[in-house]
Design an enzyme around this catalytic site. Structure first.
Site, short mmCIF file in Angstrom:
data_model
loop_
_atom_site.label_atom_id
_atom_site.label_comp_id
_atom_site.label_asym_id
_atom_site.label_seq_id
_atom_site.Cartn_x
_atom_site.Cartn_y
_atom_site.Cartn_z
N LEU A 22 31.63 34.69 43.42
CA LEU A 22 32.75 35.12 44.26
C LEU A 22 33.09 36.59 44.03
CD1 LEU A 22 35.13 32.07 43.69
CD2 LEU A 22 33.77 32.53 45.73
N GLY A 23 32.83 37.08 42.84
CA GLY A 23 33.16 38.46 42.50
C GLY A 23 32.52 38.83 41.18
N GLY B 54 34.26 44.02 35.21
CA GLY B 54 34.21 44.36 33.81
C GLY B 54 34.12 43.14 32.91
N GLY C 57 32.92 40.17 33.78
CA GLY C 57 31.69 39.45 34.09
C GLY C 57 31.71 39.03 35.54
N LYS C 58 31.31 37.79 35.80
CA LYS C 58 31.27 37.28 37.17
C LYS C 58 32.22 36.10 37.35
CE LYS C 58 26.45 38.65 37.98
NZ LYS C 58 25.08 38.20 38.34
N VAL C 59 32.66 35.93 38.59
CA VAL C 59 33.49 34.78 38.96
C VAL C 59 32.66 33.90 39.89
CG1 VAL C 59 35.64 34.00 40.02
CG2 VAL C 59 35.56 36.20 38.81
N LYS D 223 35.55 32.12 35.78
CA LYS D 223 35.31 33.50 35.37
C LYS D 223 34.56 33.46 34.03
CE LYS D 223 38.71 36.40 35.97
NZ LYS D 223 39.99 37.16 35.71
N ASP E 262 48.86 46.11 36.35
CA ASP E 262 47.70 46.46 37.17
C ASP E 262 47.83 45.88 38.57
OD1 ASP E 262 45.29 47.77 37.58
OD2 ASP E 262 44.07 46.07 36.94
#
Length: 391
Positions: free
Chosen positions: A109-110, A113, A115-117, A130, A227
């Site tokens: 999905l994304g 920094g 890692g990956k989702v 995640k 953020d």
């Protein structure tokens, strides 16, 4: 998560000690991190966390650490609560690997920094997983911060953390799945599957995000999100906005202090000027970021875009004079709205955004005030539409 990350040399990767303490070596600066579907530039120092082993046994010390966080009572009138203890499931790595079909590339999905989702399915429920990149060092502190905060915070406009996994060097977080992805993607994405957001949806999303941020700010010991940006606002199937990624969140200053002094971490274009310049972090530093997102919602322009002409790379540097003048504002409104919006309501929101972008924190409104104004604008717009429909 963001689109870039840095790598540790093999001999510097974080590894569990026999006692269960994970300690990355060294001090690291100017790394990249971000929310579930976007990117940001941040600065990191060395970190440590404690767990009692792998698999389900890792929850003991972690739960103790989570539940000792010094939260105070919150404003329940805006639909949220702070749980006395974290209510999280401890997943095994094996079941998360199975749920994502061995973390197949077509389930991503994304990426960023941390890692990956990945999109997964477990017990008949769609989830987002995640996963810390095994060569990344910057996600460990954020992983624990997510558990500290989202593990005990409940609000309809915060993404729900379902649980976590810590086995050997594997660090994962499991969230509810958000069908519509990020606000950033809807504002700036391209492709047949991306439909322009209507005025009504933009206002709904702004109100939802403001409600979540207001909840964080209204506990006795405020929570500073730190953020706030379009990529960290995720949308469910009905376009309800939920704030995600609490990796940089901090408990606010004590009653005797006006601010926190921290290492600067955040996203250029969204981070408040006093924070970028001095490292002084206020609750109203979040308000500045919200103002930037409001301007993005109005204009369809990114906070930072190096493809714009020189002097126009930073949206807030040149947009402010356009926010208080109706004629100037109309020229800057998102062309994808196709003029299908009430200019009176747009001007009201632009004025709120201008106040949020005030150079001094004390000059900015509270998020509770911003939320009230946005809701009032929505109500007056709906009332005008009803009257017009009767004519």
């Amino acid at each position: 998560m963001g689109s870039c990350w840095s790598r540790l040399p093999p001999n510097n990767r974080p590894t569990p000690s026999p006692t269960g303490t994970v300690t990355p070596a060294g001090t690291f600066n100017s790394q990249t991190t971000s929310g579930s579907y976007g990117t940001s530039t941040t600065t990191f120092n060395s970190i440590s966390t404690t767990s009692s082993g792998s698999g389900s046994g890792s929850s003991n010390n972690m739960s103790s650490s989570i539940n000792s966080t010094n939260f105070s009572s919150s404003d329940f009138s805006i639909g949220g609560q702070i749980l006395s203890t974290a209510n999280l499931r401890v997943y095994t790595f094996a079941e998360l690997r199975t749920s994502t079909r061995n973390f197949r590339p077509d389930t991503v999905l994304g990426e960023g920094g941390f890692g990956k989702v990945f999109k997964g399915s477990l017990d008949g429920i769609t989830i987002a997983v995640k996963k810390l990149n095994s060569e990344s060092y910057q996600g460990l502190e954020e992983w624990q911060s997510e558990i500290h905060f989202l593990g005990r915070l409940y609000h309809p406009n915060l993404v729900k953390l379902l649980g976590y996994c810590y086995e050997d060097t594997e660090l994962l977080l499991v969230y509810e799945y958000m069908q519509k992805g990020s606000l950033e993607n809807h504002l700036f994405g391209r492709g047949a599957e991306i439909q322009p957001l209507s005025w009504e949806l933009r206002l709904k999303i702004a109100i939802g995000a403001a409600s979540g941020l207001s909840f964080l700010h209204t506990s006795n010991r405020e929570i500073i999100y730190r953020d706030f940006k379009a990529s960290n606002i995720l949308l469910d199937g009905s376009y309800n906005a939920k704030i995600s990624d609490f990796g940089l969140a901090k408990l606010g200053p004590s009653a005797s202090q006006s601010h926190l002094s921290t290492t600067v971490m955040g996203t250029p274009g969204y981070a408040a000027p006093e924070y970028m310049q001095t490292g002084h972090l206020y609750v109203k530093s979040d308000v500045y970021g919200f103002g930037v997102v409001l301007v993005e919602i109005l204009t369809g322009l990114r906070a930072i875009d190096i493809n714009r002409p020189s002097g126009f790379h930073s949206l807030t540097d040149w947009i402010k004079p356009h926010l208080l003048d109706k004629r100037k504002l109309k020229k800057k409104m998102d062309i994808l709205l196709d003029d299908k919006y009430p200019i009176k309501a747009a001007l009201a929101i632009a004025k709120v955004a201008s106040r949020c972008l005030a150079p001094e924190p004390k000059m900015r409104p509270s998020m509770k005030e911003v939320l009230e104004i946005l809701k009032g604008t929505q109500a007056s717009t709906d009332k005008t539409a009803e009257v017009s429909g009767q004519d």
